[in-house]
Design a protein around this motif. Sequence first.
Motif, PDB file in Angstrom:
ATOM      1  N   THR A   1       8.113   1.432   3.635  1.00 49.84           N
ATOM      2  CA  THR A   1       7.478   0.011   4.266  1.00 49.84           C
ATOM      3  C   THR A   1       7.542  -1.060   3.331  1.00 49.84           C
ATOM      4  O   THR A   1       7.239  -1.286   2.008  1.00 49.84           O
ATOM      5  CB  THR A   1       6.061   0.365   4.525  1.00 49.84           C
ATOM      6  OG1 THR A   1       5.687   1.573   4.805  1.00 49.84           O
ATOM      7  CG2 THR A   1       5.457  -1.138   4.956  1.00 49.84           C
ATOM      8  N   LEU A   2       7.765  -1.547   4.196  1.00 48.55           N
ATOM      9  CA  LEU A   2       8.306  -3.517   3.277  1.00 48.55           C
ATOM     10  C   LEU A   2       7.059  -4.603   2.871  1.00 48.55           C
ATOM     11  O   LEU A   2       5.743  -4.219   3.177  1.00 48.55           O
ATOM     12  CB  LEU A   2       9.234  -3.998   4.193  1.00 48.55           C
ATOM     13  CG  LEU A   2      10.147  -3.998   4.947  1.00 48.55           C
ATOM     14  CD1 LEU A   2      11.022  -4.945   5.859  1.00 48.55           C
ATOM     15  CD2 LEU A   2      11.618  -3.961   3.889  1.00 48.55           C
ATOM     16  N   GLN A   3       7.433  -5.375   1.680  1.00 47.37           N
ATOM     17  CA  GLN A   3       6.495  -5.755   0.891  1.00 47.37           C
ATOM     18  C   GLN A   3       6.185  -6.586   2.816  1.00 47.37           C
ATOM     19  O   GLN A   3       6.492  -6.857   3.425  1.00 47.37           O
ATOM     20  CB  GLN A   3       6.353  -6.926   0.226  1.00 47.37           C
ATOM     21  CG  GLN A   3       5.236  -8.155  -1.227  1.00 47.37           C
ATOM     22  CD  GLN A   3       5.990  -8.715  -1.454  1.00 47.37           C
ATOM     23  OE1 GLN A   3       7.505  -8.874  -1.560  1.00 47.37           O
ATOM     24  NE2 GLN A   3       4.849  -9.597  -1.759  1.00 47.37           N
ATOM     25  N   GLY A   4       4.266  -7.158   2.450  1.00 47.66           N
ATOM     26  CA  GLY A   4       3.665  -7.734   3.901  1.00 47.66           C
ATOM     27  C   GLY A   4       4.132  -7.044   5.224  1.00 47.66           C
ATOM     28  O   GLY A   4       3.639  -7.242   5.835  1.00 47.66           O
ATOM     29  N   MET A   5       4.746  -5.954   5.110  1.00 42.54           N
ATOM     30  CA  MET A   5       4.739  -5.025   6.952  1.00 42.54           C
ATOM     31  C   MET A   5       3.412  -4.322   7.076  1.00 42.54           C
ATOM     32  O   MET A   5       2.800  -4.198   6.498  1.00 42.54           O
ATOM     33  CB  MET A   5       6.062  -4.515   7.014  1.00 42.54           C
ATOM     34  CG  MET A   5       6.359  -3.446   7.850  1.00 42.54           C
ATOM     35  SD  MET A   5       7.916  -2.629   7.105  1.00 42.54           S
ATOM     36  CE  MET A   5       7.656  -1.661   9.228  1.00 42.54           C
ATOM     37  N   LYS A   6       3.042  -4.355   7.738  1.00 44.74           N
ATOM     38  CA  LYS A   6       1.862  -4.202   8.559  1.00 44.74           C
ATOM     39  C   LYS A   6       2.043  -3.001   9.428  1.00 44.74           C
ATOM     40  O   LYS A   6       3.073  -2.133   9.881  1.00 44.74           O
ATOM     41  CB  LYS A   6       0.908  -4.778   9.390  1.00 44.74           C
ATOM     42  CG  LYS A   6       0.792  -6.007   9.374  1.00 44.74           C
ATOM     43  CD  LYS A   6      -0.425  -6.985  10.640  1.00 44.74           C
ATOM     44  CE  LYS A   6      -0.309  -8.162  10.190  1.00 44.74           C
ATOM     45  NZ  LYS A   6      -0.794  -9.293  10.584  1.00 44.74           N
ATOM     46  N   ALA A   7       0.987  -1.817   8.988  1.00 46.48           N
ATOM     47  CA  ALA A   7       0.569  -0.135   8.970  1.00 46.48           C
ATOM     48  C   ALA A   7      -0.497   0.092   8.902  1.00 46.48           C
ATOM     49  O   ALA A   7      -1.736  -0.869   8.939  1.00 46.48           O
ATOM     50  CB  ALA A   7       1.717   0.165   8.481  1.00 46.48           C
ATOM     51  N   SER A   8      -0.615   1.290   9.836  1.00 49.01           N
ATOM     52  CA  SER A   8      -2.625   1.010   9.858  1.00 49.01           C
ATOM     53  C   SER A   8      -3.169   1.125   8.880  1.00 49.01           C
ATOM     54  O   SER A   8      -4.349   1.170   8.902  1.00 49.01           O
ATOM     55  CB  SER A   8      -2.065   2.856  11.268  1.00 49.01           C
ATOM     56  OG  SER A   8      -1.954   3.681  10.692  1.00 49.01           O
ATOM     57  N   THR A   9      -2.377   2.098   7.845  1.00 48.51           N
ATOM     58  CA  THR A   9      -3.322   2.231   6.266  1.00 48.51           C
ATOM     59  C   THR A   9      -3.136   0.967   5.715  1.00 48.51           C
ATOM     60  O   THR A   9      -3.975   0.982   4.800  1.00 48.51           O
ATOM     61  CB  THR A   9      -2.505   3.671   5.319  1.00 48.51           C
ATOM     62  OG1 THR A   9      -1.175   3.307   5.913  1.00 48.51           O
ATOM     63  CG2 THR A   9      -3.349   5.026   6.383  1.00 48.51           C
ATOM     64  N   CYS A  10      -2.517   0.107   6.128  1.00 51.29           N
ATOM     65  CA  CYS A  10      -2.387  -1.558   5.652  1.00 51.29           C
ATOM     66  C   CYS A  10      -2.326  -2.341   6.335  1.00 51.29           C
ATOM     67  O   CYS A  10      -1.325  -3.181   6.257  1.00 51.29           O
ATOM     68  CB  CYS A  10      -1.258  -0.803   4.085  1.00 51.29           C
ATOM     69  SG  CYS A  10       0.232  -1.261   5.207  1.00 51.29           S
ATOM     70  N   PRO A  11      -3.975  -2.624   7.329  1.00 56.76           N
ATOM     71  CA  PRO A  11      -3.527  -3.834   8.565  1.00 56.76           C
ATOM     72  C   PRO A  11      -2.592  -5.056   7.956  1.00 56.76           C
ATOM     73  O   PRO A  11      -3.088  -5.452   8.129  1.00 56.76           O
ATOM     74  CB  PRO A  11      -4.426  -3.233   9.073  1.00 56.76           C
ATOM     75  CG  PRO A  11      -5.750  -2.691   7.948  1.00 56.76           C
ATOM     76  CD  PRO A  11      -4.857  -2.274   6.981  1.00 56.76           C
ATOM     77  N   PHE A  12      -3.828  -4.842   6.474  1.00 57.41           N
ATOM     78  CA  PHE A  12      -3.009  -6.974   6.572  1.00 57.41           C
ATOM     79  C   PHE A  12      -1.569  -6.188   6.036  1.00 57.41           C
ATOM     80  O   PHE A  12      -1.256  -8.257   5.107  1.00 57.41           O
ATOM     81  CB  PHE A  12      -4.180  -7.082   5.104  1.00 57.41           C
ATOM     82  CG  PHE A  12      -5.617  -6.841   5.623  1.00 57.41           C
ATOM     83  CD1 PHE A  12      -6.314  -7.937   7.207  1.00 57.41           C
ATOM     84  CD2 PHE A  12      -6.442  -6.522   5.517  1.00 57.41           C
ATOM     85  CE1 PHE A  12      -7.768  -7.611   7.855  1.00 57.41           C
ATOM     86  CE2 PHE A  12      -6.842  -6.173   5.954  1.00 57.41           C
ATOM     87  CZ  PHE A  12      -7.798  -6.883   7.332  1.00 57.41           C
ATOM     88  N   GLY A  13      -0.888  -5.831   5.691  1.00 55.93           N
ATOM     89  CA  GLY A  13       0.729  -5.993   5.278  1.00 55.93           C
ATOM     90  C   GLY A  13       0.640  -5.168   3.473  1.00 55.93           C
ATOM     91  O   GLY A  13      -0.717  -5.053   3.097  1.00 55.93           O
TER      92      GLY A  13
END
Lengths: 78, 255
Positions: free
Chosen positions: B147-159
Amino acid sequence: MAKIRGAIVVDNVTCKGCSLCVASCPTDVIRLADEVNAKGYNYAYMHQPEACIGCANCAMVCPDSCITVYKVKLAETV
Amino acid sequence: MSIDIKDIIKPENLVYQKSSLLTDRVMHYCPGCTHGVVNRVIAEVIEELGIQEDTIGVAPVGCSVLMYNYIEVDWHEAAHGRAPAVGTGIKRLMPNKYVFTYQGDGDLAAIGTAETIHACNRGENMVMVFINNGIYGMTGGQMAPTTLQGMKASTCPFGRDIERDGNPLRMTEIVATLPGTCYVTRHAAHTAAAVRKLKKALLKAFDNQKNNKGTSFIEVVSTCNSGWKMTPVQSNKWMEAHMFPFYPLGDIKDV
């Protein structure tokens, strides 16, 4: 100069209407139909068949292999 | 000058049709998923080389777990991340067969990092295909190592935050430093030109295997439009804008 005409056949049962083929077409031949198939997807169809050049770009990017491409070279009758 | 569509659609005018190695089963992938394109290209390459009878694929765990339903070759299903280990066993027992593994980033770059690195380091003579979409697509779009820096995912909703979550992993660059690999390359499948390049790379990879050159590793930078919450066309554009700067396309190693 010979003119090239192409045609595509979309298997509208397996088409999922992702519209990648629409974006890949250099001559804007393809569009998504207003009707849906049995799975509820708006399948792709040839909107402007006379513009198709048979480049197979749509078939190349189709994730579901539902496009078959045909091409003919027409002799100029001037 | 005008010609009827019915006169164009004739067997003698055929330019492109679905590979005969692909089964009639409708793929379960989401609309616009890159897996479908890569599965098709692999089928075309195997058909072109005429090695259907001699090819054994190793299916992964992930969205492509049911890949054995789609291509008419022999398959083996591996435990999560263990495809390179299973592939090693198959290739060592049957060195005349063509073996390829197919894995996503959750499989190859997370749980299977050890197997991947050791198989490449030993130079196991097989083709490894790595689908990298920067997310765990099947389980609900969680953050992956890629996952890229700043990319949103369900376990990192703020990127993705580098301080908290660490840096994204460039698996292909790591593998390229290992002596066992002979061909390490990164491709995409978002345009017709990219798909043609990918096909050439796969042809070369199977050719390397024929010549016992070592591990050929092909990364395909992909989209996950369901996980990214975009349309297929939008996600291709997003991939070009954000994935390609961090995962540049092209050959990294070619011996």
